[in-house]
Design an enzyme around this catalytic site. Structure first.
Site, short mmCIF file in Angstrom:
data_model
loop_
_atom_site.label_atom_id
_atom_site.label_comp_id
_atom_site.label_asym_id
_atom_site.label_seq_id
_atom_site.Cartn_x
_atom_site.Cartn_y
_atom_site.Cartn_z
N LYS A 171 6.38 46.27 37.14
CA LYS A 171 6.29 45.71 38.49
C LYS A 171 7.69 45.52 39.05
CE LYS A 171 6.32 41.68 40.99
NZ LYS A 171 6.81 42.33 42.14
N GLU A 226 15.79 36.87 31.31
CA GLU A 226 17.21 36.83 31.65
C GLU A 226 17.31 36.37 33.10
OE1 GLU A 226 19.71 36.85 29.66
OE2 GLU A 226 18.44 37.33 27.94
N CYS A 278 23.96 39.16 38.63
CA CYS A 278 23.76 37.96 37.81
C CYS A 278 25.05 37.58 37.12
CB CYS A 278 22.65 38.20 36.80
SG CYS A 278 22.93 39.66 35.79
N GLU A 290 23.49 28.68 41.80
CA GLU A 290 23.68 30.11 42.05
C GLU A 290 23.40 30.42 43.51
OE1 GLU A 290 20.73 33.00 40.56
OE2 GLU A 290 22.42 34.07 39.67
P1 NAP Z 1 13.01 36.52 41.45
O1 NAP Z 1 12.68 36.05 42.79
O2 NAP Z 1 12.91 35.58 40.31
O3 NAP Z 1 12.05 37.79 41.18
C1 NAP Z 1 12.16 38.58 40.01
C2 NAP Z 1 10.84 39.30 39.80
O4 NAP Z 1 9.81 38.36 39.50
C3 NAP Z 1 10.35 40.07 41.03
O5 NAP Z 1 9.73 41.27 40.63
C4 NAP Z 1 9.34 39.10 41.62
O6 NAP Z 1 8.39 39.72 42.45
C5 NAP Z 1 8.71 38.55 40.37
N1 NAP Z 1 8.00 37.29 40.56
C6 NAP Z 1 8.15 36.37 41.57
N2 NAP Z 1 7.30 35.34 41.39
C7 NAP Z 1 6.59 35.60 40.27
C8 NAP Z 1 5.55 34.91 39.57
N3 NAP Z 1 5.08 33.72 39.99
N4 NAP Z 1 5.05 35.46 38.44
C9 NAP Z 1 5.53 36.64 37.98
N5 NAP Z 1 6.49 37.34 38.61
C10 NAP Z 1 7.03 36.83 39.74
O7 NAP Z 1 14.48 37.15 41.39
P2 NAP Z 1 15.15 38.12 42.47
O8 NAP Z 1 15.34 37.35 43.72
O9 NAP Z 1 14.40 39.39 42.53
O10 NAP Z 1 16.54 38.43 41.74
C11 NAP Z 1 17.67 37.60 41.79
C12 NAP Z 1 17.77 36.74 40.55
O11 NAP Z 1 17.79 37.56 39.37
C13 NAP Z 1 19.05 35.93 40.46
O12 NAP Z 1 18.77 34.64 40.02
C14 NAP Z 1 19.88 36.68 39.41
O13 NAP Z 1 20.86 35.92 38.76
C15 NAP Z 1 18.83 37.14 38.48
N6 NAP Z 1 19.31 38.24 37.67
C16 NAP Z 1 19.54 38.02 36.33
C17 NAP Z 1 20.02 39.06 35.53
C18 NAP Z 1 20.27 38.87 34.07
O14 NAP Z 1 20.26 39.85 33.33
N7 NAP Z 1 20.49 37.65 33.61
C19 NAP Z 1 20.24 40.33 36.09
C20 NAP Z 1 19.99 40.50 37.46
C21 NAP Z 1 19.51 39.45 38.22
P3 NAP Z 1 8.61 39.77 44.07
O15 NAP Z 1 9.82 40.59 44.29
O16 NAP Z 1 7.36 40.43 44.52
O17 NAP Z 1 8.78 38.36 44.52
#
Ligand code: NAP
Ligand code: MG
Length: 487
Positions: A173, A248, A282, A387
């Site tokens: 997904k 992560e 990230c 963040e």
């Molecule tokens: P996000 O809002 O947490 O979303 C990540 C994924 O989870 C998306 O596919 C999202 O779908 C899905 N999701 C949202 N709500 C969910 C739920 N209730 N149940 C299951 N899945 C759900 O993160 P983002 O805004 O896409 O990305 C930014 C974040 O990623 C930042 O915090 C960044 O630091 C972190 N990040 C971490 C790393 C690492 O390796 N540590 C690497 C890159 C990014 P939708 O898009 O449909 O909402």
């Protein structure tokens, strides 16, 4: 205008609800296409398909699985420019950044294809005569990959390639802001000959598709990268079924500049770490902790560098920083800039939305924000703790090395950290005492080697399993111990 489809059990299908969502270009608002809003039933069908395909794929010899991954790597290479352009158009990073990310995905498939020729277990000494004692690495089973928008091809690749090579079947997904590059990656696997049901692709909201995946008793593993808030919710859901979880999450990564550092090098590393990919990594640098004696000259040089960066549409040549990914991220950036000012931080550079290069007004189209630098940041400020996920850097001054290290660790996250110094002793003290899963010395806080383990400490990770390189096998396999009496 294209309406794309999902891949379930080897068929490209629409959502059974017929509903779709739109995909836009953050540089100009352009409508790029529509993607299916998959329902719970669609998602369940994808899980069922993965379950059905599991034994066939698990019993395919790893070198035969490797041949498909190798072919996918070559297809990604052949379509590299097309993939990178699609990535820039939907996510916003510059074409050069996108091209690098696509190459990374290509290399990840190449690397894990090689694993297909190496995967094996252990033989152990036995304490009984006539006994053979060995372990087998078996696939974990059906795995759900839930990924963010910021590295929308590298992250799916570094989950999908090990999942597949070790014999798992997948439901992928993508983030709703970046489904197109995810689909192109899936197309490469299909063209490479991935059997029906082994890889399924389902688009739609996290709340619906994501939640169905992570709460399903038919899913054996969830590999998630994204925000802390969403990750915590996933952990709670998955725990109910004892589903194996890898999370992560966010970071608030420091670049620590010691007094012997060369200012030009420290600034270049801070710019790369803080403003590269619009600060939407990230592992991005969002705090620079600088020893007092050089803080004024460092701040002046960073301010100049930030003002000189060219912001614009990532497909235009010469552009060094693209837009925020969407309106909401732009607003978050601007909100945090306001909060930092209210808390008493001193704005040195940026701080505003950039006039849209295409309209000149800043009111329509692109979500551009200026590269922003604050000085006088205190560790207790929200700008130093939370963040932002945008091109916003805060300078925190430190009395000496110990103070700098303490400030670097005064945070709930622990993803990546870097120190700029030629002092060997302090560099190693830093590497040993910093609370972060990735440590750099004289390098940017962002940027990873695909062949090395990756994962954060503290709230940056569930701290269960590392990703990437040789570490990935731990998450994507289960170990069986076999005792053979043959005496
Ligand atoms: P996000 O809002 O947490 O979303 C990540 C994924 O989870 C998306 O596919 C999202 O779908 C899905 N999701 C949202 N709500 C969910 C739920 N209730 N149940 C299951 N899945 C759900 O993160 P983002 O805004 O896409 O990305 C930014 C974040 O990623 C930042 O915090 C960044 O630091 C972190 N990040 C971490 C790393 C690492 O390796 N540590 C690497 C890159 C990014 P939708 O898009 O449909 O909402
Ligand atoms: Mg989000």
């Amino acid at each position: 205008m294209t309406t794309y489809k999902n891949l379930i059990a080897g068929e490209w299908v629409e959502s059974t609800s017929g509903e779709t969502f739109a995909n836009h270009n953050p540089a100009n608002g352009e409508l790029l296409g529509h993607f299916p809003s998959a329902t719970t039933e669609d998602t369940q069908r994808a899980i069922d398909a993965a379950k059905e395909a599991l034994s066939g794929w698990a019993n395919t010899p790893p070198p035969a699985r490797a041949a498909i991954l190798d072919k996918a790597s070559k297809i990604i290479d052949r379509r590299g420019d097309e993939f990178a352009k699609a990535l820039t158009r939907e996510e916003g990073k510059t074409f050069a950044e996108a091209r690098g990310e696509v190459n990374r995905a290509r290399d990840i498939f190449h690397y894990y294809a090689g694993e297909g020729w190496r995967v094996g277990g252990q033989t152990l000494p036995s304490n009984i005569p006539g006994e053979l004692l060995y372990t087998r690495r078996e696939p974990l089973g059906v795995v759900a990959l839930v990924t963010p928008w910021n590295f929308p091809v590298a992250i799916p690749a570094w989950k999908m390639a090990p999942a597949l090579i070790y014999g798992n079947t997948v439901v992928f997904k993508p983030a709703s802001l970046s489904p197109h590059i995810g689909l192109l990656l899936v197309e490469a696997l299909v063209e490479a000959g991935i059997p029906a049901g082994v890889l399924n692709f389902v688009t739609g909201s996290g709340r619906s598709v994501g939640n169905t995946l992570v709460s399903s008793a038919d899913v054996d593993g969830v590999s998630f990268t994204g925000s802390y808030a969403v990750g915590m919710g996933i952990y709670e859901q998955a725990m109910k079924n004892l589903t194996r979880v890898q999370l992560e999450m966010g970071g608030k990564n420091p670049t620590v500049v010691l007094k012997d550092a060369e200012i030009a090098q420290a600034v270049a590393l801070t710019v790369a770490g803080g403003f590269g990919v619009t600060g939407q990594a990230c592992t991005a640098t969002s705090r620079v902790i600088v020893e007092d004696s050089i803080a004024d000259s460092f701040a002046a040089a960073l301010t100049e560098a930030a003002r000189n960066l060219r912001v614009g549409d990532g497909l235009e040549s010469g552009v060094q920083m693209g837009p925020a990914v969407d309106r909401s991220q732009l607003e978050t950036n601007l909100d945090y800039i306001g909060i930092a000012q209210k808390e008493g931080a001193k704005l040195l550079a940026g701080g505003s939305r950039v006039s849209d290069p295409s309209t000149g007004t800043g009111q329509h189209g692109g979500y551009f924000v200026q590269p922003t630098v604050f000085d006088g940041v205190d560790v207790s400020m929200r700008i130093a703790q939370e963040e932002v996920f945008g091109p916003v850097i805060g300078i925190i001054r430190a009395r000496d090395f110990d103070d700098a290290l303490e400030k670097a660790n005064a945070i709930e996250f622990g993803l990546s950290a870097t120190v700029v110094t030629n002092n060997l002793q302090q560099a190693f003290h830093f590497a040993n005492r910093i609370d972060a899963g990735v440590v750099k010395i004289n390098q940017s806080s962002s940027g990873l080697a695909l062949q090395a383990p990756f994962g954060g400490f503290k709230h940056s990770s569930a701290n269960t399993f590392k990703e990437q390189g040789p570490a990935a096998i731990e998450f994507y396999t289960r170990t069986k111990t076999v005792y053979v009496g043959h005496g």
